[in-house]
Write a protein that holds these residues in place. Sequence first.
Motif, short mmCIF file in Angstrom:
data_model
loop_
_atom_site.label_atom_id
_atom_site.label_comp_id
_atom_site.label_asym_id
_atom_site.label_seq_id
_atom_site.Cartn_x
_atom_site.Cartn_y
_atom_site.Cartn_z
N GLU A 90 11.67 53.22 -1.00
CA GLU A 90 11.43 53.53 -2.41
C GLU A 90 9.95 53.40 -2.76
OE1 GLU A 90 13.49 54.66 -4.86
OE2 GLU A 90 14.89 54.99 -3.22
N GLY A 91 9.28 52.41 -2.19
CA GLY A 91 7.85 52.24 -2.47
C GLY A 91 7.03 53.41 -1.95
N VAL A 92 7.33 53.88 -0.74
CA VAL A 92 6.62 55.03 -0.19
C VAL A 92 6.85 56.27 -1.04
CG1 VAL A 92 6.48 56.58 1.80
CG2 VAL A 92 6.63 54.11 2.16
N GLN A 93 8.10 56.50 -1.43
CA GLN A 93 8.41 57.67 -2.25
C GLN A 93 7.74 57.59 -3.61
OE1 GLN A 93 12.41 59.72 -4.16
NE2 GLN A 93 12.61 58.43 -2.36
N ALA A 94 7.72 56.39 -4.21
CA ALA A 94 7.09 56.24 -5.51
C ALA A 94 5.59 56.47 -5.44
CB ALA A 94 7.39 54.85 -6.08
N ARG A 95 4.97 55.99 -4.38
CA ARG A 95 3.53 56.24 -4.23
C ARG A 95 3.22 57.73 -4.12
NH1 ARG A 95 0.41 52.03 -0.17
NH2 ARG A 95 0.62 50.15 -1.45
N LEU A 96 4.06 58.47 -3.42
CA LEU A 96 3.79 59.89 -3.21
C LEU A 96 4.04 60.72 -4.46
CD1 LEU A 96 5.37 60.37 0.35
CD2 LEU A 96 2.94 60.31 -0.24
N LEU A 97 5.10 60.40 -5.21
CA LEU A 97 5.51 61.28 -6.31
C LEU A 97 5.09 60.77 -7.68
CD1 LEU A 97 9.10 62.31 -5.15
CD2 LEU A 97 6.96 63.58 -4.91
N LEU A 98 4.98 59.46 -7.87
CA LEU A 98 4.62 58.95 -9.19
C LEU A 98 3.11 58.85 -9.39
CD1 LEU A 98 7.34 56.20 -9.75
CD2 LEU A 98 7.30 58.58 -10.50
N VAL A 99 2.34 59.01 -8.34
CA VAL A 99 0.88 59.09 -8.39
C VAL A 99 0.30 57.93 -9.22
CG1 VAL A 99 -1.06 60.66 -8.64
CG2 VAL A 99 1.25 61.58 -8.46
N PRO A 100 0.40 56.70 -8.75
CA PRO A 100 -0.18 55.57 -9.50
C PRO A 100 -1.70 55.61 -9.44
CG PRO A 100 0.62 54.82 -7.37
CD PRO A 100 1.05 56.26 -7.50
N ASP A 101 -2.34 54.96 -10.41
CA ASP A 101 -3.79 54.89 -10.40
C ASP A 101 -4.30 54.14 -9.18
OD1 ASP A 101 -3.91 56.27 -12.78
OD2 ASP A 101 -3.83 54.45 -14.00
N ARG A 102 -3.58 53.09 -8.82
CA ARG A 102 -3.92 52.31 -7.62
C ARG A 102 -2.67 52.19 -6.76
NH1 ARG A 102 -6.18 46.68 -9.01
NH2 ARG A 102 -4.10 46.58 -9.96
N GLU A 103 -2.77 52.61 -5.53
CA GLU A 103 -1.59 52.59 -4.67
C GLU A 103 -1.08 51.18 -4.44
OE1 GLU A 103 -2.14 54.66 -1.04
OE2 GLU A 103 -1.86 56.63 -1.95
N GLU A 104 -1.99 50.19 -4.43
CA GLU A 104 -1.55 48.82 -4.18
C GLU A 104 -0.69 48.26 -5.30
OE1 GLU A 104 -5.93 48.65 -5.50
OE2 GLU A 104 -4.64 49.87 -4.21
N ASP A 105 -0.63 48.96 -6.45
CA ASP A 105 0.24 48.51 -7.53
C ASP A 105 1.71 48.66 -7.17
OD1 ASP A 105 -1.84 47.79 -9.14
OD2 ASP A 105 -1.93 49.68 -10.23
N ILE A 106 2.00 49.51 -6.20
CA ILE A 106 3.37 49.71 -5.72
C ILE A 106 3.41 49.29 -4.27
CG2 ILE A 106 5.20 51.39 -5.31
CD1 ILE A 106 4.14 53.04 -7.60
N ALA A 107 4.21 48.29 -3.97
CA ALA A 107 4.26 47.76 -2.61
C ALA A 107 5.09 48.67 -1.71
CB ALA A 107 4.87 46.35 -2.62
N VAL A 108 4.78 48.62 -0.43
CA VAL A 108 5.54 49.39 0.56
C VAL A 108 6.05 48.43 1.64
CG1 VAL A 108 4.39 51.58 0.18
CG2 VAL A 108 3.37 49.94 1.73
N GLU A 109 6.36 47.21 1.24
CA GLU A 109 6.88 46.22 2.16
C GLU A 109 8.39 46.11 2.00
OE1 GLU A 109 5.14 44.69 4.44
OE2 GLU A 109 3.27 45.66 3.80
#
Length: 430
Positions: A90-109
């Motif tokens: 879910e973290g990887v998908q959210a980073r790709l599609l939700l386009v956060p200002d900073r990727e580190e705001d969404i964890a991929v662990e």
Amino acid sequence: MSKIAALKSAVSGTALPGRVVPGLVAPLVAGATYARLLHLLVGWIFAGIVLMVYPGTYGKSLDEILTASVSLDTLLLALVALVPAARRAEGVQARLLLVPDREEDIAVEPSRTWADRRRTAGWLIGRVALGTAVGFATVLGLATCYEALTGPRVLWYLPFTPLLVLGFGWFLVYAGRLQLAMAVRLLGPSPAERLAEAELRAERLLERNRLARELHDSIGHALTVTVLQAGAAREVGDPAFVAKALEVIEETGRQAMDDLERTLVLLRETPAGANGAATEQPGIDQLPALFDTARAAGHPVEARVQVPPGTLPGVLSRESYRIVQEGVTNALKYAPGEPLDIRVAVRDGQLELRCANRLPGGGRSAAGAARPPAGGAGGAGRGATRKGGKGLRGIRERATLLGGEATAGPMAEGDGEWVLSVRLPLRLGS
């Protein structure tokens, strides 16, 4: 528009039309808006598939459909959240599609704790619920617009079409932003993970500071001895003394190269077993060699090391060596040729280090002691100039990290001695 008109417009709170239109339209044509819409619709599609499988829509009331669908969706999503890899996906998908200002705001662990699993479950359920609402609103909105523009009263609805399109577009923009805020809140690093990250950054900073102290102590000592030996050899001119000075310079340079190699190994993060010899650091048992180097530089050294073998932990032995080395280096720089008295002993559960030397002009040098030439490295300052030096600051930092204390300065007025005194507990952290 003139500057005065622009100023009046700004003061009155009305924005310029040329700025309003791009501000209203830009988010509607941004790629991030439609990437977020796709992310929302995926949640809606999931809910629709589950609804088609069970309970279906044939012969059932709306209340029955909603109750069964919500219950089943919640159960399935809660079960998926128990899988640790689900949070990472879910973290990887959210980073790709939700386009956060900073990727580190969404964890991929992946999930590591039950709190992570609960937050993942909340995210999955919230994502599907919001996606379903946006999906139905999208279908209803498009159907309403189609009927209005193709019905008999099209001319009456036509002037309102731009407003409808603009309103629906901004609805999608805010839905995507809400989805992003949910992702940052529920998929972002937990407080424990943020604390662990802060501790890791602090450890890395401490490690860099430690390496800087290692370089300062080892390389600074080597350069001080080399300069003093070269200056004394040039001043004395005795071939035997020159040969001895060159031998000391060679040995000191070799030790400095070893210290530099050890530091570079740590900076490169070489595994500990890859080059064991390069990562070994000098300990308190190598102090006699350090004292011999100081004597060769023209310092009479009287040393008493009263530490039983195996008494000191490895880290305490290494740090004690560096502290004494810095004390010797200071004496070489600021009191060239003056007698140096060193005491290292274990008393009352503490390791006591004491380095004392006469201040220049405050005592008589031992007969026959070789001095560097006037104006050399040792003649640049007096004992008082050492108080704010990097070396003494590094000693205080070492002592503090080991749970001890360090003091440095001249003794009582008229005594003519500079004393470095350090006390370290044998049990670290006590």
